[in-house]
Scaffold this active site. Structure first.
Site, short mmCIF file in Angstrom:
data_model
loop_
_atom_site.label_atom_id
_atom_site.label_comp_id
_atom_site.label_asym_id
_atom_site.label_seq_id
_atom_site.Cartn_x
_atom_site.Cartn_y
_atom_site.Cartn_z
N ASP A 78 0.85 -1.19 0.00
CA ASP A 78 0.00 0.00 0.00
C ASP A 78 0.89 1.24 0.00
O ASP A 78 2.11 1.15 0.05
CB ASP A 78 -0.97 -0.02 1.19
CG ASP A 78 -0.25 -0.08 2.53
OD1 ASP A 78 0.97 0.14 2.57
OD2 ASP A 78 -0.92 -0.33 3.53
N ASP A 97 -7.69 -7.43 0.64
CA ASP A 97 -6.74 -7.71 1.72
C ASP A 97 -7.38 -7.31 3.03
O ASP A 97 -8.26 -6.45 3.07
CB ASP A 97 -5.44 -6.90 1.54
CG ASP A 97 -5.62 -5.48 2.04
OD1 ASP A 97 -5.20 -5.18 3.18
OD2 ASP A 97 -6.21 -4.66 1.32
N CYS A 114 -12.73 -28.75 7.27
CA CYS A 114 -11.53 -28.03 6.82
C CYS A 114 -10.34 -28.98 6.69
O CYS A 114 -10.13 -29.85 7.54
CB CYS A 114 -11.21 -26.91 7.82
SG CYS A 114 -9.75 -25.94 7.39
N CYS A 161 -7.11 -27.86 6.49
CA CYS A 161 -5.87 -27.16 6.83
C CYS A 161 -5.04 -27.99 7.81
O CYS A 161 -5.52 -28.95 8.42
CB CYS A 161 -6.17 -25.77 7.41
SG CYS A 161 -6.68 -25.77 9.15
N CYS A 217 -6.63 -28.25 11.41
CA CYS A 217 -7.81 -29.11 11.56
C CYS A 217 -7.49 -30.58 11.30
O CYS A 217 -8.18 -31.46 11.82
CB CYS A 217 -8.92 -28.62 10.64
SG CYS A 217 -9.62 -27.03 11.15
N HIS A 222 -5.35 -21.69 10.39
CA HIS A 222 -6.72 -22.07 10.05
C HIS A 222 -7.49 -20.92 9.38
O HIS A 222 -8.10 -21.10 8.32
CB HIS A 222 -7.49 -22.55 11.28
CG HIS A 222 -8.96 -22.68 11.01
ND1 HIS A 222 -9.48 -23.74 10.30
CD2 HIS A 222 -9.99 -21.84 11.28
CE1 HIS A 222 -10.79 -23.56 10.15
NE2 HIS A 222 -11.12 -22.42 10.75
#
Length: 381
Positions: free
Chosen positions: A96, A270, A308, A310, A313, A339
């Site tokens: 940014d 974002d 999930c 990930c 998990c 996660h």
């Protein structure tokens, strides 16, 4: 004429909405849109390694110009070979302009046509940021996509103030374009402002489009206005933005806002939300918000989200993660951050598939129903 640093490829427009499926080619790889970008303010996404970000499916992250200018300084990052080398990240990086932090963090700022005088939030020292300085810092940082310096006026500011502010932001955008030194490997985006005034935003979008930026950001939303106001602004604005360039909505990252903004034609997002709430023990799941540090999870030996895949998990239980957070073990906040980051990236993968199938409105309905969204808990995120 130099080739642009990035190229946007529009693959498909959804039949029933303004949603777009696209692809952005950058000097550090290609990413598919719509996309969520994890935020690595200080050249790191808090608590996560580049390898963990890649495992979650991140193809581009955001770093913050203001904070890196103060620490360690853009000259050190440049000496290291730029942000990609400095942080060992070989995929896309967006920075940014630093403008939002100047206006949200700094005390006693003094705004003028030339730039803004303000005090560092770290030590109170005097600093001066101009459109040219913002570009120079980002040229030194070496991100693939960089931003023009802008002022982010409050959403409910007077029409007169907002118009004056937008006119100055346009002049700053022109100065930034002239100062930009790395057109071949850094794409400079213009930022559309205008608070809640649809006509001012539309006119600003047209002015910036005439300057032929490689992409366009939408600033000044998710700053305290209602969800309805944000959707209203986007719905009126995006049809007036170039269809052959990416559209980036700055600072938005709750699941509901991501889906609703994609429906209205936005490509990139974002937000620090995912990792910020993770550090407080709050997790996003298919069934809504789960505060894993709550006592009721002390003996819950199921994953944070059974649907999930990930790392967290697949390997750890709510009871264990709760224990880690309660005893201030950093591994706990790392697990919740992994996660939540994976969750939002997975939602965006599903959104892209829904656009491909012309099923985005159905996806939204199913997601919101299971998540249990209403105005009260949507704002809580």
């Amino acid at each position: 004429m130099t080739e642009p640093a990035i190229k946007y490829e529009l693959i498909k427009e959804e039949k029933h909405t303004g949603a777009r499926l696209g692809r952005v080619h950058t000097p550090h790889g290609t990413f598919n849109t719509p996309i969520y970008m994890p935020v690595g303010t200080l050249a790191t996404v808090k608590s996560l390694s580049p390898e963990e970000l890649k495992a979650a499916g991140a193809d581009i992250i955001l770093s913050n110009t203001y904070h890196l200018w103060l620490r360690p300084g853009e000259e050190i990052v440049k000496e290291a070979g730029g942000l990609h080398e400095f942080m060992n990240w070989d995929r896309g990086v967006l920075t940014d302009s630093g403008g939002f932090q100047v206006f949200s963090l700094a005390k006693n700022r003094k705004l003028s046509e030339e730039g803004v005088h303000f005090k560092s939030h770290l030590d109170g020292s005097n600093l001066y940021l101009t459109p040219e300085k913002a570009i120079q810092i980002q040229n030194d940082l070496g991100a693939d996509i960089i931003m023009s310096l802008d002022e982010c006026p409050p959403f409910h500011e007077s029409r007169e103030y907002v118009q004056h502010s937008v006119d100055r932001t346009t002049r700053w955008a022109e100065r930034g374009l002239k100062a930009h030194q790395r057109h071949n490997d850094q794409a400079l985006f213009g930022i559309v402002q205008g608070a809640g005034y649809e006509d001012i935003r539309i006119e600003h979008a047209k002015q910036l489009a005439s300057m032929d930026f490689p992409g366009y950001s939408i600033g000044g939303l998710s700053v305290g206005e209602t969800k309805e106001d944000m959707n209203r602004v986007l719905e009126s604005l995006t049809p007036h933005m170039p269809s052959d360039k990416p559209r980036y909505l700055m600072g938005v990252g709750s699941p509901d806002a991501l889906i609703d903004s994609v429906i209205r034609g936005v490509d990139m997002f974002d937000c620090v939300l995912a990792t910020r709430i993770a550090r407080n023990g709050t997790c996003m799941t298919r069934d809504g918000r789960l505060v894993v540090k709550n006592a009721k999870y002390a003996r819950d030996f199921t994953p944070i989200d059974a649907t999930c895949d990930c790392y967290t998990c697949q390997n750890y239980t709510r009871a264990y993660v709760r224990h880690l957070i309660k005893v201030d073990e950093t591994f706990g906040l790392r697990l919740t951050s992994i996660h939540n980051t994976h969750f939002l990236l997975q939602v965006m993968r599903e959104v892209r598939q829904a656009i491909m199938d012309d099923q985005l409105l159905e996806y939204r309905e199913d997601f919101f129903e299971r998540y249990g969204y209403n105005e009260e808990n949507a704002r809580a995120f």
